[in-house]
Design an enzyme around this catalytic site. Structure first.
Site, PDB file in Angstrom:
ATOM      1  N   LEU A  11       0.843  -1.190   0.000  1.00  0.00           N
ATOM      2  CA  LEU A  11       0.000   0.000   0.000  1.00  0.00           C
ATOM      3  C   LEU A  11       0.885   1.249   0.000  1.00  0.00           C
ATOM      4  O   LEU A  11       1.655   1.469   0.934  1.00  0.00           O
ATOM      5  CB  LEU A  11      -0.924  -0.006   1.215  1.00  0.00           C
ATOM      6  CG  LEU A  11      -1.783  -1.278   1.383  1.00  0.00           C
ATOM      7  CD1 LEU A  11      -2.720  -1.135   2.574  1.00  0.00           C
ATOM      8  CD2 LEU A  11      -2.571  -1.567   0.111  1.00  0.00           C
ATOM      9  N   ALA A  13      -0.395   4.484  -1.521  1.00  0.00           N
ATOM     10  CA  ALA A  13      -1.238   5.493  -2.172  1.00  0.00           C
ATOM     11  C   ALA A  13      -1.431   6.754  -1.348  1.00  0.00           C
ATOM     12  O   ALA A  13      -1.886   7.765  -1.880  1.00  0.00           O
ATOM     13  CB  ALA A  13      -2.603   4.890  -2.499  1.00  0.00           C
ATOM     14  N   TYR A 107       3.104  -2.225   3.882  1.00  0.00           N
ATOM     15  CA  TYR A 107       2.963  -0.776   3.750  1.00  0.00           C
ATOM     16  C   TYR A 107       4.264  -0.177   3.224  1.00  0.00           C
ATOM     17  O   TYR A 107       5.348  -0.466   3.739  1.00  0.00           O
ATOM     18  CB  TYR A 107       2.595  -0.151   5.094  1.00  0.00           C
ATOM     19  CG  TYR A 107       1.206  -0.541   5.546  1.00  0.00           C
ATOM     20  CD1 TYR A 107       0.129   0.310   5.366  1.00  0.00           C
ATOM     21  CD2 TYR A 107       0.969  -1.799   6.112  1.00  0.00           C
ATOM     22  CE1 TYR A 107      -1.154  -0.060   5.755  1.00  0.00           C
ATOM     23  CE2 TYR A 107      -0.307  -2.181   6.497  1.00  0.00           C
ATOM     24  CZ  TYR A 107      -1.365  -1.304   6.315  1.00  0.00           C
ATOM     25  OH  TYR A 107      -2.631  -1.689   6.688  1.00  0.00           O
ATOM     26  N   HIS A 369      47.821  22.021  -8.444  1.00  0.00           N
ATOM     27  CA  HIS A 369      47.236  23.282  -7.976  1.00  0.00           C
ATOM     28  C   HIS A 369      46.319  23.909  -9.021  1.00  0.00           C
ATOM     29  O   HIS A 369      46.701  24.076 -10.176  1.00  0.00           O
ATOM     30  CB  HIS A 369      48.325  24.331  -7.655  1.00  0.00           C
ATOM     31  CG  HIS A 369      49.518  23.802  -6.960  1.00  0.00           C
ATOM     32  ND1 HIS A 369      49.566  23.603  -5.599  1.00  0.00           N
ATOM     33  CD2 HIS A 369      50.733  23.428  -7.434  1.00  0.00           C
ATOM     34  CE1 HIS A 369      50.752  23.134  -5.267  1.00  0.00           C
ATOM     35  NE2 HIS A 369      51.478  23.018  -6.359  1.00  0.00           N
ATOM     36  N   TYR A 372      41.983  22.988 -14.303  1.00  0.00           N
ATOM     37  CA  TYR A 372      40.840  22.256 -14.854  1.00  0.00           C
ATOM     38  C   TYR A 372      41.318  21.434 -16.040  1.00  0.00           C
ATOM     39  O   TYR A 372      41.928  21.963 -16.980  1.00  0.00           O
ATOM     40  CB  TYR A 372      39.720  23.191 -15.318  1.00  0.00           C
ATOM     41  CG  TYR A 372      38.672  22.433 -16.100  1.00  0.00           C
ATOM     42  CD1 TYR A 372      37.789  21.573 -15.443  1.00  0.00           C
ATOM     43  CD2 TYR A 372      38.612  22.525 -17.485  1.00  0.00           C
ATOM     44  CE1 TYR A 372      36.859  20.835 -16.159  1.00  0.00           C
ATOM     45  CE2 TYR A 372      37.680  21.789 -18.207  1.00  0.00           C
ATOM     46  CZ  TYR A 372      36.809  20.944 -17.544  1.00  0.00           C
ATOM     47  OH  TYR A 372      35.901  20.202 -18.246  1.00  0.00           O
ATOM     48  N   TYR A 393      35.767  23.208 -24.561  1.00  0.00           N
ATOM     49  CA  TYR A 393      34.406  23.477 -25.047  1.00  0.00           C
ATOM     50  C   TYR A 393      34.409  24.730 -25.913  1.00  0.00           C
ATOM     51  O   TYR A 393      34.895  25.785 -25.498  1.00  0.00           O
ATOM     52  CB  TYR A 393      33.478  23.662 -23.846  1.00  0.00           C
ATOM     53  CG  TYR A 393      32.028  23.870 -24.186  1.00  0.00           C
ATOM     54  CD1 TYR A 393      31.353  22.984 -25.018  1.00  0.00           C
ATOM     55  CD2 TYR A 393      31.327  24.949 -23.660  1.00  0.00           C
ATOM     56  CE1 TYR A 393      30.013  23.171 -25.312  1.00  0.00           C
ATOM     57  CE2 TYR A 393      29.985  25.141 -23.942  1.00  0.00           C
ATOM     58  CZ  TYR A 393      29.331  24.253 -24.773  1.00  0.00           C
ATOM     59  OH  TYR A 393      28.003  24.442 -25.064  1.00  0.00           O
ATOM     60  N   ALA A 429      55.608  28.917 -18.895  1.00  0.00           N
ATOM     61  CA  ALA A 429      54.504  29.464 -18.105  1.00  0.00           C
ATOM     62  C   ALA A 429      53.780  30.559 -18.875  1.00  0.00           C
ATOM     63  O   ALA A 429      54.383  31.336 -19.607  1.00  0.00           O
ATOM     64  CB  ALA A 429      55.036  30.008 -16.781  1.00  0.00           C
TER      65      ALA A 429
END
Length: 462
Positions: A11, A13, A107, A369, A372, A393, A429
């Site tokens: 049950l 509901a 239940y 460090h 991404y 991207y 760098a």
């Protein structure tokens, strides 16, 4: 083992008004799994031939979220249009069940009744007309009470709101609502139910008094652990049940040799397998399926989801890791985010404030460090300097970056994908790399430093 003439009705509901939520109660998660899914998983091991789930409030959401394709036993969804009580809910299902079939009623907001308890209840059913699961609680508030006669036979169930005298209040034995009976008997008993004036609902528990008065036998049993019959009616109930679930899982992990430094500050929302001498600090969350090798150390406040960690790995505090494989003797963190599709080969090192997504980092390679890296294949013994970014991207598509072995990338460099950098390359760098670089080259793209003579910086007048 599956019994041909044995079905289960769950049950699910109800609106769950006391939860004060737009989410159906049975879709609240404990341990990373919906409460209803926990219960279905348990019932699947009992031996029933089919399961019927009665849904009503936001039933479409429940059907969408609960995965039933994984089961060999069919799960049928039955709609209760008007939420007129548990008695009506069971009546909705019975036309689909043959008269001679045994029916287990459960239940959806009582998720942790064990399959072993339900199997015992089924065995008891062979000795009587109704086998009921009851429990004796020191504080039975909120539960229906089991009323017995002088001979000890069950004669009725009094709902908590209907208790009218002190003798009834003193009863400690409560109804869990879980029972087994023959379908044809249920049809007869339910056909005589009347609504309760207070709620205008048909109470399933009223069939106990009807059955007793008609001469049917009723036997009861208690679970080994009252945790199994804990239900959820409010947010407070949910928090209590989740806490007890976590405590039991932690004790199992401690017994299996895992060191959890503070069991009250550990959260398991899935499954965890581990080797020897694994150490987990405070406030760690485990989600999905996580595998930890031998001598793994996980620092405070880390989150691991669907991740495989090899032997002798150290994960420092505040690292968030998802769908990642981490190789032997690697180091991760602190404050690292490893996103889906990341693979760190052995003895690699990912340090402070680094984010990596869908990238393979080769053996003994380092990105220590503020970087991404996304959609990249990075070779062995590569050093990626602080602040290096892979620009993967272009506004519409993601592009791949390939970096060979023994590459040195200086700080604050940008690699604009798609791009390939050969072996043994040195990048100065501050360089922005936009074209492929052949093996053994040294490149730099920043402007040369120069001085401006006699220039004076503007200053505000005071």
């Amino acid at each position: 083992m599956s019994y041909i003439n044995f079905s289960a009705i769950i049950l699910a509901a109800g609106r769950g008004n006391r939860m004060l939520s737009d989410t159906p109660k049975v879709l609240y998660q404990i341990g990373g799994k919906f409460m209803l899914q926990h219960l279905i998983d348990s019932v699947m091991q009992v031996g029933v031939s089919s399961i019927y789930v009665v849904h009503g409030y936001k039933g479409e959401m429940i059907i969408k979220e609960i995965n039933t394709n994984q089961y060999k036993i069919p799960v049928y969804w039955i709609l209760q249009h008007d939420l007129t009580g548990t008695g009506d809910a069971v009546q909705r299902v019975l036309p689909f069940i043959s008269d001679d079939e045994e029916v287990l009623v459960l239940y959806g907001d009582v998720p942790f009744v064990s399959y072993k308890t339900l199997q015992r209840l089924h065995v008891i059913k062979s000795q009587c007309d109704i086998s009921m699961l009851t429990a004796t609680l020191p504080n039975p508030k909120g539960y229906g009470r089991i009323v017995r006669n002088q001979e000890g036979s069950v004669v009725s169930i009094i709902e908590h709101d209907d208790i009218i005298n002190d003798d009834q209040k003193k009863i400690k034995e409560v109804s869990t609502g879980i029972f087994i009976a023959i379908s044809n008997h249920l049809k007869c008993w339910l056909s005589t139910l009347t609504t309760h004036k207070s709620k205008n609902e048909f109470y399933l528990t009223d069939i106990i008094q009807i059955a007793h008065q008609s001469g049917y036998s009723i036997h009861t049993m208690c679970p080994d652990d009252t945790f199994e019959i804990m239900g959820v009616n409010s947010k407070s109930d949910f928090v209590d049940l989740d806490k007890q679930y976590q405590q039991r899982k932690v004790q199992c992990l401690l017994s299996s040799g895992l060191m959890i430094i503070d069991p009250n500050r550990f959260d398991l929302r899935g499954t965890l397998v581990h080797g020897k001498d694994v150490y987990i600090d405070i406030n760690v969350i485990i989600e999905g399926h996580v595998s930890l090798g031998n001598r793994v150390k996980i620092g405070a406040s880390c989150i691991l989801k669907d991740t495989i960690v090899a032997d002798d790995v150290e994960i420092y505090p505040f690292s968030i890791i998802e769908n990642t494989t981490i190789g032997f003797q690697s180091k991760v963190g602190p404050f690292v985010r490893l996103r889906p599709g990341t693979e760190l080969k052995e003895k690699s090192h990912v340090g402070n404030f680094v984010e990596i997504k869908n990238t393979r980092l080769g053996e003994q390679s380092k990105v220590k460090h503020l970087s991404y890296l996304g959609d990249a294949e990075i070779g062995n013994q590569v050093n990626i300097g602080a602040g290096t970014i892979i620009c993967n991207y272009d506004g519409m598509m993601k592009h791949q970056t390939i970096i060979g072995d023994d590459v040195f990338i200086g700080a604050d460099s940008q690699l604009v994908a798609p791009i390939t950098i050969g072996k043994n390359v040195t990048i100065g760098a501050g360089t922005t790399v936009t074209r492929d670089v052949a093996a053994n080259e040294t490149i730099i793209s920043r402007i040369r430093q120069f001085s401006i003579l006699n220039w004076k910086r503007l200053k505000n007048k005071k």
